[in-house]
Write a protein that holds these residues in place. Structure first.
Motif, PDB file in Angstrom:
ATOM      1  N   ILE A 138      61.672  37.312  62.263  1.00  0.00           N
ATOM      2  CA  ILE A 138      59.745  37.411  62.526  1.00  0.00           C
ATOM      3  C   ILE A 138      59.982  35.756  63.723  1.00  0.00           C
ATOM      4  N   LEU A 139      59.041  36.331  64.499  1.00  0.00           N
ATOM      5  CA  LEU A 139      59.174  35.571  66.204  1.00  0.00           C
ATOM      6  C   LEU A 139      57.743  34.864  66.114  1.00  0.00           C
ATOM      7  N   CYS A 140      58.017  33.391  67.035  1.00  0.00           N
ATOM      8  CA  CYS A 140      56.583  32.981  67.208  1.00  0.00           C
ATOM      9  C   CYS A 140      57.282  32.569  68.279  1.00  0.00           C
ATOM     10  N   ASN A 141      56.398  32.370  69.367  1.00  0.00           N
ATOM     11  CA  ASN A 141      56.601  31.590  71.518  1.00  0.00           C
ATOM     12  C   ASN A 141      57.301  32.559  71.255  1.00  0.00           C
ATOM     13  N   GLY A 142      57.908  33.412  71.161  1.00  0.00           N
ATOM     14  CA  GLY A 142      59.105  34.254  71.824  1.00  0.00           C
ATOM     15  C   GLY A 142      60.619  33.756  70.964  1.00  0.00           C
ATOM     16  N   THR A 143      60.508  32.981  70.278  1.00  0.00           N
ATOM     17  CA  THR A 143      61.493  32.222  69.596  1.00  0.00           C
ATOM     18  C   THR A 143      62.046  32.911  67.851  1.00  0.00           C
ATOM     19  N   ALA A 144      63.031  33.019  67.508  1.00  0.00           N
ATOM     20  CA  ALA A 144      63.534  34.043  66.713  1.00  0.00           C
ATOM     21  C   ALA A 144      63.363  32.825  65.883  1.00  0.00           C
ATOM     22  N   LEU A 145      62.932  33.053  64.315  1.00  0.00           N
ATOM     23  CA  LEU A 145      63.099  32.007  63.221  1.00  0.00           C
ATOM     24  C   LEU A 145      63.391  31.739  62.327  1.00  0.00           C
ATOM     25  N   ASP A 146      64.344  30.959  61.481  1.00  0.00           N
ATOM     26  CA  ASP A 146      64.740  30.805  60.710  1.00  0.00           C
ATOM     27  C   ASP A 146      64.498  31.682  59.132  1.00  0.00           C
ATOM     28  N   PRO A 147      64.892  31.486  58.493  1.00  0.00           N
ATOM     29  CA  PRO A 147      64.627  33.123  57.357  1.00  0.00           C
ATOM     30  C   PRO A 147      63.802  31.556  56.792  1.00  0.00           C
ATOM     31  N   GLY A 148      64.678  30.860  57.115  1.00  0.00           N
ATOM     32  CA  GLY A 148      64.216  29.900  55.556  1.00  0.00           C
ATOM     33  C   GLY A 148      63.224  28.345  55.977  1.00  0.00           C
ATOM     34  N   MET A 149      63.121  28.750  56.967  1.00  0.00           N
ATOM     35  CA  MET A 149      61.387  27.646  57.775  1.00  0.00           C
ATOM     36  C   MET A 149      60.280  27.825  56.563  1.00  0.00           C
ATOM     37  N   LYS A 161      50.213  24.289  67.883  1.00  0.00           N
ATOM     38  CA  LYS A 161      48.459  24.395  68.074  1.00  0.00           C
ATOM     39  C   LYS A 161      47.692  24.343  67.022  1.00  0.00           C
ATOM     40  N   GLY A 162      46.941  24.137  67.629  1.00  0.00           N
ATOM     41  CA  GLY A 162      45.920  23.686  66.715  1.00  0.00           C
ATOM     42  C   GLY A 162      45.227  25.541  65.604  1.00  0.00           C
ATOM     43  N   ASP A 163      45.299  26.089  66.246  1.00  0.00           N
ATOM     44  CA  ASP A 163      44.436  26.992  65.965  1.00  0.00           C
ATOM     45  C   ASP A 163      45.652  28.354  65.412  1.00  0.00           C
ATOM     46  N   ASP A 164      45.216  29.247  64.838  1.00  0.00           N
ATOM     47  CA  ASP A 164      46.408  29.874  63.462  1.00  0.00           C
ATOM     48  C   ASP A 164      47.465  30.585  64.384  1.00  0.00           C
ATOM     49  N   VAL A 165      48.716  30.368  63.886  1.00  0.00           N
ATOM     50  CA  VAL A 165      49.597  31.267  64.298  1.00  0.00           C
ATOM     51  C   VAL A 165      50.109  32.523  64.772  1.00  0.00           C
ATOM     52  N   GLN A 166      50.937  32.624  65.073  1.00  0.00           N
ATOM     53  CA  GLN A 166      50.658  34.225  66.304  1.00  0.00           C
ATOM     54  C   GLN A 166      52.223  34.161  65.901  1.00  0.00           C
ATOM     55  N   LEU A 167      52.323  35.035  64.632  1.00  0.00           N
ATOM     56  CA  LEU A 167      54.323  35.799  64.687  1.00  0.00           C
ATOM     57  C   LEU A 167      54.246  37.075  64.228  1.00  0.00           C
ATOM     58  N   HIS A 168      54.982  37.760  65.536  1.00  0.00           N
ATOM     59  CA  HIS A 168      55.787  39.651  65.928  1.00  0.00           C
ATOM     60  C   HIS A 168      56.398  39.056  65.115  1.00  0.00           C
ATOM     61  N   TYR A 169      56.823  40.245  64.906  1.00  0.00           N
ATOM     62  CA  TYR A 169      57.964  41.107  64.105  1.00  0.00           C
ATOM     63  C   TYR A 169      58.602  41.970  64.900  1.00  0.00           C
ATOM     64  N   ARG A 170      59.900  42.033  64.692  1.00  0.00           N
ATOM     65  CA  ARG A 170      61.042  43.251  65.308  1.00  0.00           C
ATOM     66  C   ARG A 170      61.789  43.934  63.886  1.00  0.00           C
ATOM     67  N   LEU A 171      61.774  44.745  63.976  1.00  0.00           N
ATOM     68  CA  LEU A 171      62.553  45.738  63.022  1.00  0.00           C
ATOM     69  C   LEU A 171      64.338  45.511  64.230  1.00  0.00           C
ATOM     70  N   LYS A 172      64.988  44.992  63.072  1.00  0.00           N
ATOM     71  CA  LYS A 172      66.618  44.824  63.581  1.00  0.00           C
ATOM     72  C   LYS A 172      67.179  46.140  63.908  1.00  0.00           C
ATOM     73  N   LYS A 173      68.368  46.829  64.487  1.00  0.00           N
ATOM     74  CA  LYS A 173      68.770  47.882  64.422  1.00  0.00           C
ATOM     75  C   LYS A 173      69.145  48.179  62.707  1.00  0.00           C
ATOM     76  N   GLY A 174      69.226  49.427  62.466  1.00  0.00           N
ATOM     77  CA  GLY A 174      69.878  50.041  61.321  1.00  0.00           C
ATOM     78  C   GLY A 174      68.151  49.955  60.336  1.00  0.00           C
ATOM     79  N   ALA A 175      67.199  49.340  60.221  1.00  0.00           N
ATOM     80  CA  ALA A 175      66.697  49.379  59.448  1.00  0.00           C
ATOM     81  C   ALA A 175      65.842  50.645  59.177  1.00  0.00           C
ATOM     82  N   ALA A 176      65.732  51.461  58.327  1.00  0.00           N
ATOM     83  CA  ALA A 176      65.137  52.997  57.915  1.00  0.00           C
ATOM     84  C   ALA A 176      63.820  52.999  57.499  1.00  0.00           C
TER      85      ALA A 176
END
Length: 186
Positions: A138-149, A161-176
């Motif tokens: 999971i990424l936010c502002n181009g930064t990979a997020l710590d899973p414990g956050m 920022k004050g508005d809704d957070v924008q998160l992006h996801y990407r699959l890691k190598k080997g995800a099927a």
């Protein structure tokens, strides 16, 4: 004695009265007996230990408990719902898309749970022993997020920022993707 739930040391019972001011900062393990309720006395002078399974609702017990505990137990104070937050969860470039872009969840929800959400929505195969963050990032502002956050931490320290957070996801190598879903793998 009552202090035998404390780990470390010789492994035997610990005399809590013999502990110095920092001696009680050891590692604790879950007690094998019924849990104890520990609280400050109303005057703030002492610690009260009671077996929670043996509470009967007496005046003495009520006097020993913090007022907020009594209020919640009596139903005079409702436990508030966890504050919610909304966030957008979108795929990084070239990733499969979720059907729902905006999600509402408790602010205390962890990034690891967001990873699990993506795994479930995309029907990814999660083998035993694999953590959600082994498959999805999971990424936010181009930064990979710590899973414990938590989402609250991400909002405050990464999104900023004050508005809704924008998160992006990407699959890691080997995800099927599980068989017969029609979604392509990473």
């Amino acid at each position: 004695g009552e202090g035998d739930a404390r780990g470390g040391g010789g492994g035997g019972p610990v005399d809590v009265n013999a502990l110095g001011p920092c001696d009680d900062a050891g590692v604790f393990r879950a007690p094998t007996r019924r849990p104890l309720l520990m609280c400050e006395a109303p005057a703030g002078a002492a610690t009260v230990l009671m077996r929670s399974a043996g509470l009967e609702g007496t005046d003495a017990e009520e006097a020993a408990l913090p007022e907020w505990v009594v209020d919640v137990a009596a139903g005079t104070y409702a436990v508030p719902d966890s504050p919610k937050t909304s966030f957008y969860l979108t795929p990084s470039e070239g990733m499969p898309s979720l059907s729902q872009g905006k999600v509402t969840a408790p602010r205390v929800l962890g990034v690891r749970k967001v990873c699990s959400y993506v795994i479930n929505k995309l029907n990814l195969e999660q083998r035993p022993g694999m953590k959600p963050e082994d498959l999805v990032e999971i990424l936010c502002n181009g930064t990979a997020l710590d899973p414990g956050m938590s989402l609250a931490t991400v909002s405050t320290f990464v999104w900023k920022k004050g508005d809704d957070v924008q998160l992006h996801y990407r699959l890691k190598k080997g995800a099927a993707v599980k068989a017969d879903t029609g979604i392509s793998s990473a």
